[in-house]
Every structure is written in structure tokens, then in C-alpha cells.
Design a protein around this motif. Structure first.
Motif, PDB file in Angstrom:
ATOM      1  N   GLU A   1      -1.778   2.632  -5.168  1.00 14.18           N
ATOM      2  CA  GLU A   1      -1.442   4.040  -4.941  1.00 14.18           C
ATOM      3  C   GLU A   1      -2.692   4.871  -5.213  1.00 14.18           C
ATOM      4  OE1 GLU A   1       0.973   6.101  -3.638  1.00 14.18           O
ATOM      5  OE2 GLU A   1      -0.679   7.468  -4.040  1.00 14.18           O
ATOM      6  N   LYS A   2      -3.133   5.601  -4.187  1.00 13.61           N
ATOM      7  CA  LYS A   2      -4.412   6.326  -4.319  1.00 13.61           C
ATOM      8  C   LYS A   2      -4.254   7.699  -4.973  1.00 13.61           C
ATOM      9  CE  LYS A   2      -4.294   8.229   0.378  1.00 13.61           C
ATOM     10  NZ  LYS A   2      -4.966   8.331   1.664  1.00 13.61           N
TER      11      LYS A   2
ATOM     12  N   GLY B   1       5.021   5.511  -2.614  1.00  9.83           N
ATOM     13  CA  GLY B   1       6.115   6.423  -2.259  1.00  9.83           C
ATOM     14  C   GLY B   1       7.435   5.668  -2.258  1.00  9.83           C
ATOM     15  N   PRO B   2       8.522   6.330  -1.817  1.00 11.89           N
ATOM     16  CA  PRO B   2       9.837   5.675  -1.816  1.00 11.89           C
ATOM     17  C   PRO B   2       9.840   4.337  -1.080  1.00 11.89           C
ATOM     18  CG  PRO B   2      10.083   8.005  -1.372  1.00 11.89           C
ATOM     19  CD  PRO B   2       8.607   7.735  -1.384  1.00 11.89           C
ATOM     20  N   ALA B   3       9.097   4.240   0.015  1.00  4.34           N
ATOM     21  CA  ALA B   3       9.055   2.966   0.760  1.00  4.34           C
ATOM     22  C   ALA B   3       8.344   1.904  -0.073  1.00  4.34           C
ATOM     23  CB  ALA B   3       8.340   3.164   2.099  1.00  4.34           C
TER      24      ALA B   3
ATOM     25  N   LYS C   1      13.474  20.970  -4.275  1.00  2.58           N
ATOM     26  CA  LYS C   1      14.846  21.190  -4.772  1.00  2.58           C
ATOM     27  C   LYS C   1      14.839  21.943  -6.102  1.00  2.58           C
ATOM     28  CE  LYS C   1      16.109  18.868  -1.229  1.00  2.58           C
ATOM     29  NZ  LYS C   1      15.037  18.741  -0.198  1.00  2.58           N
TER      30      LYS C   1
ATOM     31  N   GLY D   1       7.460  16.822  -1.987  1.00  6.33           N
ATOM     32  CA  GLY D   1       8.563  17.057  -1.037  1.00  6.33           C
ATOM     33  C   GLY D   1       9.914  17.276  -1.685  1.00  6.33           C
ATOM     34  N   CYS D   2      10.763  16.265  -1.563  1.00  3.66           N
ATOM     35  CA  CYS D   2      12.182  16.374  -1.965  1.00  3.66           C
ATOM     36  C   CYS D   2      12.382  17.020  -3.341  1.00  3.66           C
ATOM     37  CB  CYS D   2      12.841  14.998  -2.006  1.00  3.66           C
ATOM     38  SG  CYS D   2      12.173  13.770  -0.877  1.00  3.66           S
TER      39      CYS D   2
ATOM     40  N   GLY E   1       4.864   9.197  -4.366  1.00  6.08           N
ATOM     41  CA  GLY E   1       4.531   9.658  -3.012  1.00  6.08           C
ATOM     42  C   GLY E   1       4.888  11.117  -2.774  1.00  6.08           C
ATOM     43  N   VAL E   2       5.029  11.451  -1.501  1.00  5.27           N
ATOM     44  CA  VAL E   2       5.308  12.839  -1.103  1.00  5.27           C
ATOM     45  C   VAL E   2       6.653  13.289  -1.675  1.00  5.27           C
ATOM     46  CG1 VAL E   2       5.834  14.325   0.883  1.00  5.27           C
ATOM     47  CG2 VAL E   2       3.890  12.760   0.978  1.00  5.27           C
ATOM     48  N   CYS E   3       7.638  12.424  -1.611  1.00 11.65           N
ATOM     49  CA  CYS E   3       8.999  12.810  -2.016  1.00 11.65           C
ATOM     50  C   CYS E   3       9.044  13.332  -3.456  1.00 11.65           C
ATOM     51  CB  CYS E   3       9.941  11.626  -1.839  1.00 11.65           C
ATOM     52  SG  CYS E   3      11.656  12.063  -2.131  1.00 11.65           S
TER      53      CYS E   3
ATOM     54  N   ALA F   1      -6.340   1.557  -1.130  1.00 16.62           N
ATOM     55  CA  ALA F   1      -6.479   0.214  -0.559  1.00 16.62           C
ATOM     56  C   ALA F   1      -7.013   0.347   0.863  1.00 16.62           C
ATOM     57  CB  ALA F   1      -5.123  -0.477  -0.536  1.00 16.62           C
TER      58      ALA F   1
ATOM     59  N   ILE G   1       0.855  -1.192   0.000  1.00 17.75           N
ATOM     60  CA  ILE G   1       0.000   0.000   0.000  1.00 17.75           C
ATOM     61  C   ILE G   1       0.888   1.238   0.000  1.00 17.75           C
ATOM     62  CG2 ILE G   1      -1.797   1.275   1.234  1.00 17.75           C
ATOM     63  CD1 ILE G   1      -2.779  -1.375   2.385  1.00 17.75           C
ATOM     64  N   GLY G   2       0.789   2.009  -1.079  1.00 12.39           N
ATOM     65  CA  GLY G   2       1.540   3.254  -1.181  1.00 12.39           C
ATOM     66  C   GLY G   2       2.675   3.164  -2.182  1.00 12.39           C
TER      67      GLY G   2
END
Ligand SMILES: Cc1cc2nc3c(=O)[nH]c(=O)nc-3n(C[C@H](O)[C@H](O)[C@H](O)COP(=O)(O)OP(=O)(O)OC[C@H]3O[C@@H](n4cnc5c(N)ncnc54)[C@H](O)[C@@H]3O)c2cc1C
Length: 114
Positions: free
Chosen positions: A32-33, A11-13, A49, A44-45, A38-40, A113, A8-9
């Protein structure tokens, strides 16, 4: 279809886990909803940058004379171009992640999910 593992998800994880699971022969599904990466990669990241880099360029131009570089006119932000560049970078990287994940045979389900 039956899977050995559900993640579930995206993102990087999640995408790293999915890649590893797929690479090791598990039938893998990833939910992935919102947006792969993901955030990164989406908020985010990476977006921060790219925005910071534009600020750094502007700052460097402002201090250019210190290094013997003369610039005519005042440097300014073009927000539309800055945001477009950010969006393009995010799109390239999220596309790359999606391609890598699917190249390991992972099924991506664009849904929440529970
Ligand atoms: C402004 C900012 C700047 C950052 N800069 C950096 C940096 O420079 N370096 C760095 O290492 N880290 C940085 N981070 C942190 C980084 O973004 C996080 O550590 C990373 O995104 C965590 O990854 P994750 O996969 O655990 O979670 P997330 O990236 O949050 O991914 C979770 C994903 O799961 C999805 N999801 C959640 N619930 C469900 C569900 N029920 N069904 C389906 N999908 C679901 C979400 O939509 C999301 O896409 C930054 C964060 C922010 C906010």
C-alpha cells in the motif's frame, strides 16, 4: 522472504483479498503506497458520511420546532470539531483494517509496488 501471493493496494478490494488469502493459508504480502483502507476509508465512503452526518444534525436542529422541540440560539458548524471527529473515525477504521489484515498473518509493505 518468499510469499505465495502479492496484492497491490490496501483498499476494500485489496484488504479483503489479503484477508481471504491469509485465512486460507497463503503467505501473503500486501503493498500500500498511501494509506491502508484506500479511497473508501480515507477519502470516500467513511469521511463523506461523517461530514454528512454533521450536516444532518444541523438540519434536524433547524427543523426541530416542527416536532415540538425548541432550541435556543442559532445552530452553527464548528469545522474544527467536525474535521477532528472525521479524522478520529478514519483513524479508528483504518487501524481496525490493518489489525484484521495482520491478524491473518499478512505482511503489509507501506510502499509503491511496480
Ligand atoms: C467521495 C466518495 C464517496 C464514496 N462513497 C461510497 C459509499 O458510500 N459506498 C461505497 O460502496 N463506495 C463508495 N465510494 C467508492 C469506494 O471508495 C470505492 O468503490 C472503493 O474505494 C474501491 O476500492 P478498491 O480497493 O478497488 O480501490 P481503492 O479504494 O482506490 O484502493 C486502491 C489502493 O491501492 C493503492 N495503490 C494503487 N496503486 C498502488 C501501487 N502501485 N502500489 C501500492 N499501492 C497502490 C492506493 O493507494 C489505494 O489505497 C465512494 C467514493 C468516493 C470518491
Amino acid at each position: 522472504m518468499k510469499f505465495d501471493i502479492a496484492i497491490i493496494g490496501g483498499g476494500p478490494a485489496g484488504y479483503t483479498a489479503a484477508e481471504r488469502a491469509g485465512a486460507n493459508g497463503l503467505r501473503t504480502v500486501l503493498f500500500e503506497k498511501k494509506a491502508m483502507g484506500g479511497v473508501c476509508l480515507n477519502e470516500g465512503c467513511i469521511p463523506t458520511k461523517t461530514l454528512l452526518y454533521s450536516a444532518k444534525v444541523l438540519d434536524n436542529i433547524k427543523g426541530a420546532s416542527k416536532y415540538g422541540v425548541s432550541v435556543s440560539g442559532l445552530p452553527a458548524f464548528d469545522m474544527e470539531k467536525i474535521i477532528n471527529r472525521k479524522d478520529k473515525t478514519v483513524k479508528k477504521l483504518t487501524g481496525g483494517v490493518t489489525m484484521t489484515v495482520t491478524s491473518y498473518g499478512v505482511t503489509i509493505v507501506e510502499h509503491e509496488a511496480s
